[in-house]
Design a protein around this motif. Structure first.
Motif, PDB file in Angstrom:
ATOM      1  N   CYS A  77       1.031  -1.273   0.131  1.00  0.00           N
ATOM      2  CA  CYS A  77      -0.052  -0.152  -0.056  1.00  0.00           C
ATOM      3  C   CYS A  77       0.753   1.401   0.073  1.00  0.00           C
ATOM      4  O   CYS A  77       0.327   2.630  -0.026  1.00  0.00           O
ATOM      5  CB  CYS A  77      -0.760   0.142   1.024  1.00  0.00           C
ATOM      6  SG  CYS A  77      -2.017  -1.218   1.313  1.00  0.00           S
ATOM      7  N   ALA A  78       2.200   0.951  -0.113  1.00  0.00           N
ATOM      8  CA  ALA A  78       3.086   2.319   0.340  1.00  0.00           C
ATOM      9  C   ALA A  78       3.550   3.070  -1.154  1.00  0.00           C
ATOM     10  O   ALA A  78       3.502   2.623  -2.076  1.00  0.00           O
ATOM     11  CB  ALA A  78       4.403   1.766   0.908  1.00  0.00           C
ATOM     12  N   GLU A 225       5.158   3.622   9.223  1.00  0.00           N
ATOM     13  CA  GLU A 225       6.473   4.027   8.564  1.00  0.00           C
ATOM     14  C   GLU A 225       6.863   3.280   7.449  1.00  0.00           C
ATOM     15  O   GLU A 225       7.709   3.757   6.673  1.00  0.00           O
ATOM     16  CB  GLU A 225       7.553   3.616   9.617  1.00  0.00           C
ATOM     17  CG  GLU A 225       7.856   4.744  10.721  1.00  0.00           C
ATOM     18  CD  GLU A 225       6.672   4.392  11.739  1.00  0.00           C
ATOM     19  OE1 GLU A 225       6.458   5.363  12.839  1.00  0.00           O
ATOM     20  OE2 GLU A 225       5.941   3.264  11.780  1.00  0.00           O
ATOM     21  N   LEU A 226       6.276   2.144   7.148  1.00  0.00           N
ATOM     22  CA  LEU A 226       6.436   1.534   5.974  1.00  0.00           C
ATOM     23  C   LEU A 226       5.624   1.836   4.637  1.00  0.00           C
ATOM     24  O   LEU A 226       5.728   1.724   3.836  1.00  0.00           O
ATOM     25  CB  LEU A 226       6.032   0.035   6.217  1.00  0.00           C
ATOM     26  CG  LEU A 226       7.255  -0.799   7.119  1.00  0.00           C
ATOM     27  CD1 LEU A 226       6.807  -2.260   7.259  1.00  0.00           C
ATOM     28  CD2 LEU A 226       8.692  -0.381   6.617  1.00  0.00           C
ATOM     29  N   VAL A 227       4.279   2.443   5.137  1.00  0.00           N
ATOM     30  CA  VAL A 227       3.272   2.856   4.239  1.00  0.00           C
ATOM     31  C   VAL A 227       3.962   4.383   3.587  1.00  0.00           C
ATOM     32  O   VAL A 227       3.685   4.606   2.560  1.00  0.00           O
ATOM     33  CB  VAL A 227       2.039   3.432   4.774  1.00  0.00           C
ATOM     34  CG1 VAL A 227       1.192   3.977   3.832  1.00  0.00           C
ATOM     35  CG2 VAL A 227       1.126   1.859   5.273  1.00  0.00           C
ATOM     36  N   ALA A 228       4.757   5.035   4.376  1.00  0.00           N
ATOM     37  CA  ALA A 228       5.574   6.178   3.864  1.00  0.00           C
ATOM     38  C   ALA A 228       6.894   6.202   4.190  1.00  0.00           C
ATOM     39  O   ALA A 228       7.789   5.832   3.438  1.00  0.00           O
ATOM     40  CB  ALA A 228       4.689   7.334   4.477  1.00  0.00           C
ATOM     41  N   GLY A 229       7.318   6.789   5.597  1.00  0.00           N
ATOM     42  CA  GLY A 229       8.655   6.748   5.968  1.00  0.00           C
ATOM     43  C   GLY A 229       8.964   7.612   7.179  1.00  0.00           C
ATOM     44  O   GLY A 229       8.034   8.323   7.541  1.00  0.00           O
ATOM     45  N   CYS A 234       2.063  11.293   6.009  1.00  0.00           N
ATOM     46  CA  CYS A 234       0.817   9.854   6.191  1.00  0.00           C
ATOM     47  C   CYS A 234       1.299   9.389   7.471  1.00  0.00           C
ATOM     48  O   CYS A 234       0.638   8.749   8.208  1.00  0.00           O
ATOM     49  CB  CYS A 234       0.940   8.972   4.931  1.00  0.00           C
ATOM     50  SG  CYS A 234       0.374   9.361   3.454  1.00  0.00           S
ATOM     51  N   THR A 235       2.765   8.965   7.650  1.00  0.00           N
ATOM     52  CA  THR A 235       3.172   8.414   9.050  1.00  0.00           C
ATOM     53  C   THR A 235       2.747   9.158  10.002  1.00  0.00           C
ATOM     54  O   THR A 235       2.209   8.656  11.128  1.00  0.00           O
ATOM     55  CB  THR A 235       4.528   8.307   8.762  1.00  0.00           C
ATOM     56  OG1 THR A 235       5.073   7.283   7.747  1.00  0.00           O
ATOM     57  CG2 THR A 235       5.114   7.679   9.997  1.00  0.00           C
ATOM     58  N   ALA A 236       3.107  10.393  10.206  1.00  0.00           N
ATOM     59  CA  ALA A 236       2.596  11.366  11.128  1.00  0.00           C
ATOM     60  C   ALA A 236       1.125  11.217  11.673  1.00  0.00           C
ATOM     61  O   ALA A 236       0.762  11.299  12.754  1.00  0.00           O
ATOM     62  CB  ALA A 236       3.356  12.754  11.042  1.00  0.00           C
TER      63      ALA A 236
END
Length: 322
Positions: A77-78, A225-229, A234-236
């Motif tokens: 999904c990332a 973190e895996l979906v974005a970084g 998105c992660t935040a």
């Protein structure tokens, strides 16, 4: 009529820039709970479509057959940053299904994570297909193709069984048949949906109206973190929401959100494609819906000396949400 101004950027006491766009908040029954702008014109969903592109991975039995972990579902999904936590996992996944980086149809891409980029420069390492922000999605495509016994060489062809399965899921959940499509940045087909249809599909994913929905949402919210970084928007937002929302950005100012507890889907598009505006708009929507705390929807404008000289903020049109 032009779309309303959703986001303003100020400098001093003046508004220096504006970003127009449209937003739709829809429930799983298809009722529009809130809207601004033209929510009926089809827009390319870009990478915000990835949770739907990952559905065949879960629903076909491919994930179970190949032992795909929740971390790997999150990567499917990332739009990841090309950090080692992304690339090493994708490489191991490909090896496990009998593939390699060479089987990925997406092209090499420079990592957006600056420390990774600096390390690569120091070691003279060139960007690879593993660094492509969509490499996890493509690993998912390959896994489905392997499971179906379909060819792996052309898995991005619109007539390939993998892409047909994705189109079926998108059409079924959105109630929007025969969408227009174009080729995304990673070479895969991307479908164009009205914001109403896209938000409806997101709401149905949020409320578990397809067998793979629960695992998609669990994977995204457990491993943001895996979906974005590192340091990504998105992660935040997903960390701040503590499981109450799964979000996914898309290129050209697209943002999507799935809210399981409220049974809602949110889809928005910024007309000029500015991601800074999409980030402000989606954060404000989520703040107004009480799924994240206040403070994510505004950002300072900072000069080269580190001084705050203005701000990025939601415009008046967005204030009616809630």
């Amino acid at each position: 009529m032009p779309n309303p101004v959703l986001v303003e950027v100020t400098r001093g006491d003046l508004v220096e820039s504006i970003h127009r766009g449209a937003v739709a908040i829809v429930d799983a029954a298809g009722a529009v709970r809130f809207s601004l702008g033209d929510i009926d014109a089809p827009i390319y969903t870009r990478s915000a479509l990835k949770p739907f592109q990952a559905l065949p991975l879960v629903e076909s039995g491919a994930a179970e057959a190949f032992g795909v972990s929740d971390e790997e579902v999150a990567l499917a999904c990332a739009s990841h940053s090309g950090e080692s936590m992304h690339t090493t996992r994708v490489a191991a996944w490909l090896k496990r299904i009998g593939c390699s980086e060479a089987d990925l149809i997406c092209g090499p891409q420079t990592p957006r994570h600056e420390p990774t980029l600096q390390t690569m420069a120091e070691t003279h390492e060139k960007p690879s297909r593993l660094h492509n922000n969509c490499s996890g999605k493509h690993a998912g495509f390959l896994t489905v193709a392997k499971h179906l016994g379909a060819p792996t060489a052309d898995y991005v062809n619109i007539s390939h069984p993998v892409q047909k399965a994705i189109l079926e899921s998108v059409s079924r959940l959105s109630d929007y048949r025969d969408p227009a499509w174009g080729i995304d940045g990673c070479a895969a087909p991307n479908f164009a949906l009205p914001l109403t249809a896209f938000a409806r599909a997101l709401a149905r994913l949020a409320t578990g109206q397809t067998p793979g929905a629960a695992r998609i949402l669990k994977s995204m919210t457990t491993y943001p973190e895996l979906v974005a970084g590192t340091g990504r928007h998105c992660t935040a937002l997903m960390r701040a929401a503590q499981g109450k929302v799964a979000v996914k950005l898309g290129a050209e100012g697209v943002y999507a959100a799935m809210l399981p507890e409220l049974g809602l889907g949110v889809a928005l598009k910024i007309d000029d494609g500015a991601m800074r505006a999409a980030e402000t708009a989606i954060a404000f929507v989520l703040e107004k819906l009480n799924v994240i705390p206040a403070g994510y929807a505004t950002a300072p404008v900072v000069n080269t000396r580190g001084a705050t000289v203005g701000e990025r903020r939601p415009a008046e049109a967005l204030q009616g949400i809630g």
